[in-house]
Design an enzyme around this catalytic site. Structure first.
Site, PDB file in Angstrom:
ATOM      1  N   ASP A  10       0.939  -1.059  -0.073  1.00  0.00           N
ATOM      2  CA  ASP A  10      -0.021   0.179   0.154  1.00  0.00           C
ATOM      3  C   ASP A  10       0.953   1.086   0.037  1.00  0.00           C
ATOM      4  O   ASP A  10       2.102   1.106   0.278  1.00  0.00           O
ATOM      5  CB  ASP A  10      -0.939  -0.045   1.337  1.00  0.00           C
ATOM      6  CG  ASP A  10      -1.759   1.228   1.408  1.00  0.00           C
ATOM      7  OD1 ASP A  10      -2.494   1.508   0.299  1.00  0.00           O
ATOM      8  OD2 ASP A  10      -1.725   1.828   2.482  1.00  0.00           O
ATOM      9  N   ALA A  12      -0.036   5.250   1.173  1.00  0.00           N
ATOM     10  CA  ALA A  12      -0.406   6.113   2.482  1.00  0.00           C
ATOM     11  C   ALA A  12      -0.604   5.421   3.724  1.00  0.00           C
ATOM     12  O   ALA A  12      -1.208   4.427   3.866  1.00  0.00           O
ATOM     13  CB  ALA A  12      -1.449   7.149   2.116  1.00  0.00           C
ATOM     14  N   ALA A  43     -13.503  10.442   9.796  1.00  0.00           N
ATOM     15  CA  ALA A  43     -12.684  10.502   8.464  1.00  0.00           C
ATOM     16  C   ALA A  43     -11.887   9.441   8.381  1.00  0.00           C
ATOM     17  O   ALA A  43     -11.806   8.926   7.186  1.00  0.00           O
ATOM     18  CB  ALA A  43     -12.054  11.654   8.579  1.00  0.00           C
ATOM     19  N   MET A  47     -10.923   4.203   5.842  1.00  0.00           N
ATOM     20  CA  MET A  47      -9.543   4.390   5.046  1.00  0.00           C
ATOM     21  C   MET A  47      -9.055   3.182   4.331  1.00  0.00           C
ATOM     22  O   MET A  47      -9.200   1.976   4.961  1.00  0.00           O
ATOM     23  CB  MET A  47      -8.743   4.873   6.129  1.00  0.00           C
ATOM     24  CG  MET A  47      -7.308   5.600   5.364  1.00  0.00           C
ATOM     25  SD  MET A  47      -7.911   7.132   4.472  1.00  0.00           S
ATOM     26  CE  MET A  47      -8.096   8.141   6.011  1.00  0.00           C
ATOM     27  N   LYS A  51     -11.703   6.406  -2.845  1.00  0.00           N
ATOM     28  CA  LYS A  51     -11.776   7.546  -2.238  1.00  0.00           C
ATOM     29  C   LYS A  51     -13.661   8.008  -2.165  1.00  0.00           C
ATOM     30  O   LYS A  51     -14.110   8.415  -1.528  1.00  0.00           O
ATOM     31  CB  LYS A  51     -11.106   8.766  -2.513  1.00  0.00           C
ATOM     32  CG  LYS A  51      -9.534   8.516  -2.394  1.00  0.00           C
ATOM     33  CD  LYS A  51      -9.432   7.778  -0.784  1.00  0.00           C
ATOM     34  CE  LYS A  51      -8.030   7.676  -0.448  1.00  0.00           C
ATOM     35  NZ  LYS A  51      -7.858   6.821   0.578  1.00  0.00           N
ATOM     36  N   HIS A  54     -15.255   5.977  -0.047  1.00  0.00           N
ATOM     37  CA  HIS A  54     -15.140   6.434   1.408  1.00  0.00           C
ATOM     38  C   HIS A  54     -16.076   7.473   1.638  1.00  0.00           C
ATOM     39  O   HIS A  54     -16.458   7.442   2.723  1.00  0.00           O
ATOM     40  CB  HIS A  54     -13.570   7.140   1.387  1.00  0.00           C
ATOM     41  CG  HIS A  54     -12.878   7.535   2.636  1.00  0.00           C
ATOM     42  ND1 HIS A  54     -11.877   7.095   3.149  1.00  0.00           N
ATOM     43  CD2 HIS A  54     -13.742   8.259   3.756  1.00  0.00           C
ATOM     44  CE1 HIS A  54     -11.755   7.677   4.425  1.00  0.00           C
ATOM     45  NE2 HIS A  54     -12.709   8.322   4.670  1.00  0.00           N
ATOM     46  N   ARG A 159     -10.444  -1.751  -3.450  1.00  0.00           N
ATOM     47  CA  ARG A 159     -10.600  -2.572  -2.307  1.00  0.00           C
ATOM     48  C   ARG A 159     -12.079  -2.538  -1.646  1.00  0.00           C
ATOM     49  O   ARG A 159     -12.616  -1.202  -1.639  1.00  0.00           O
ATOM     50  CB  ARG A 159      -9.604  -2.006  -1.248  1.00  0.00           C
ATOM     51  CG  ARG A 159      -8.060  -2.110  -1.494  1.00  0.00           C
ATOM     52  CD  ARG A 159      -7.349  -1.272  -0.201  1.00  0.00           C
ATOM     53  NE  ARG A 159      -6.052  -1.415  -1.085  1.00  0.00           N
ATOM     54  CZ  ARG A 159      -5.244  -0.242  -0.582  1.00  0.00           C
ATOM     55  NH1 ARG A 159      -5.611   0.974   0.015  1.00  0.00           N
ATOM     56  NH2 ARG A 159      -3.944  -0.345  -1.174  1.00  0.00           N
ATOM     57  N   ASP A 185      -2.005  -0.983   5.838  1.00  0.00           N
ATOM     58  CA  ASP A 185      -2.149  -0.253   7.160  1.00  0.00           C
ATOM     59  C   ASP A 185      -3.650  -0.134   7.471  1.00  0.00           C
ATOM     60  O   ASP A 185      -3.867   0.466   8.459  1.00  0.00           O
ATOM     61  CB  ASP A 185      -1.341   1.035   7.274  1.00  0.00           C
ATOM     62  CG  ASP A 185      -2.045   2.030   6.434  1.00  0.00           C
ATOM     63  OD1 ASP A 185      -2.512   3.040   6.884  1.00  0.00           O
ATOM     64  OD2 ASP A 185      -2.085   1.696   5.173  1.00  0.00           O
TER      65      ASP A 185
END
Length: 262
Positions: A10, A12, A43, A47, A51, A54, A159, A185
């Site tokens: 991954d 970030a 927020a 993750m 996006k 999200h 994902r 992560d």
């Protein structure tokens, strides 16, 4: 390595942007601009997803959904999702360049992995437009995987779907899922690995799941650090991670362990 052929990383929170703060700040900003105050935790919760998913997930959270209905007099619509996403993208692109520093131990570890003749791929919750900023900047700072792909390259199926992993395997000519290790992560990173049938390794310190900046983490006492680490490790294992590593530098040891066990 005799059996592990490649790793898929991954971006970030895993290899760059300690704590994955770039998208968090942008999500908080765009909701604030729409008159909805969201928390950092809200927020962060989705993750790892694409996006736009999200944004959709945040709007579906009971508290945020209720605030939206109170302010606008109706449930959110797909138009609202797209409008907020456009605002998010603009906010993120303005600041993304400053969140491209490799995390501690990443460059040294990548060098060790390459010495084992392993291929290095990557997936991201970012879009291609975002990665057009992140990838070149990270490369200037010494980090450049052999291949990367976003959900733009999988018809929007990011994902937790496995298709970005499959594209990595094809591009890097990796022979079978059990010879591949996915490192991330977030919970969607783990789900992506599980759905693809590859090994899942989750990085704890500097992760989005932990949600602390480098300064915040190292300002904690040893006892407090350990409490945070154990909490995040427990979450990752609960959601199916095969292994957790505290820092990226522990990855070669885990790769050797996996290789011995295949």
């Amino acid at each position: 390595m005799k059996k592990i052929e490649g790793i898929i990383l991954d971006w970030a929170g895993t290899t760059v942007d300690f704590g994955s703060f770039a998208p968090v700040h942008a999500f908080v900003t765009v909701f604030k601009n729409a008159g909805i105050e969201v928390t950092i935790d809200e927020a962060r919760e989705p993750m790892g997803l694409t996006k736009i998913d999200h944004v959709r997930t945040m709007l579906s959270m009971p508290r945020i959904s209720a605030l939206w209905k109170e302010r606008y007099g109706q449930e959110f619509t797909e138009y609202d999702v797209e409008r907020l996403y456009a605002g998010f993208e603009s906010a993120l692109l303005e600041t993304l360049v400053i969140y491209t520093d490799p995390k501690p131990e990443v460059l040294e570890t990548i060098e060790k992995v390459r010495e084992q003749n392993l291929k290095i791929g990557s997936t991201s919750g970012y879009t291609q437009k975002m990665m057009d900023i992140v990838a070149p900047e990270a490369a200037k700072k010494g980090y450049q995987p052999d291949f990367y792909i976003t959900a733009d390259g999988t018809s929007g199926m990011g994902r937790p779907y496995p298709y970005m992993v499959y594209h990595n395997m094809e591009a890097l000519k990796l022979s079978a899922a059990r010879h591949v290790v996915k490192v991330g992560d977030t919970i969607p990173d783990i789900e992506e690995a599980l759905h693809a049938g590859v090994w899942s390794v989750a990085v704890v310190i500097g992760s989005s799941e932990m949600g602390l900046s480098e300064a915040e983490f190292y300002a904690l006492s040893d006892v407090e650090q350990e409490e945070w680490i154990k909490r995040v490790e427990k979450t990752f294992i609960k959601h199916g991670a095969d292994f957790t590593i505290r820092t990226f530098g522990e990855l070669p040891g885990v790769l050797e362990e996996i290789d011995r066990g295949i």
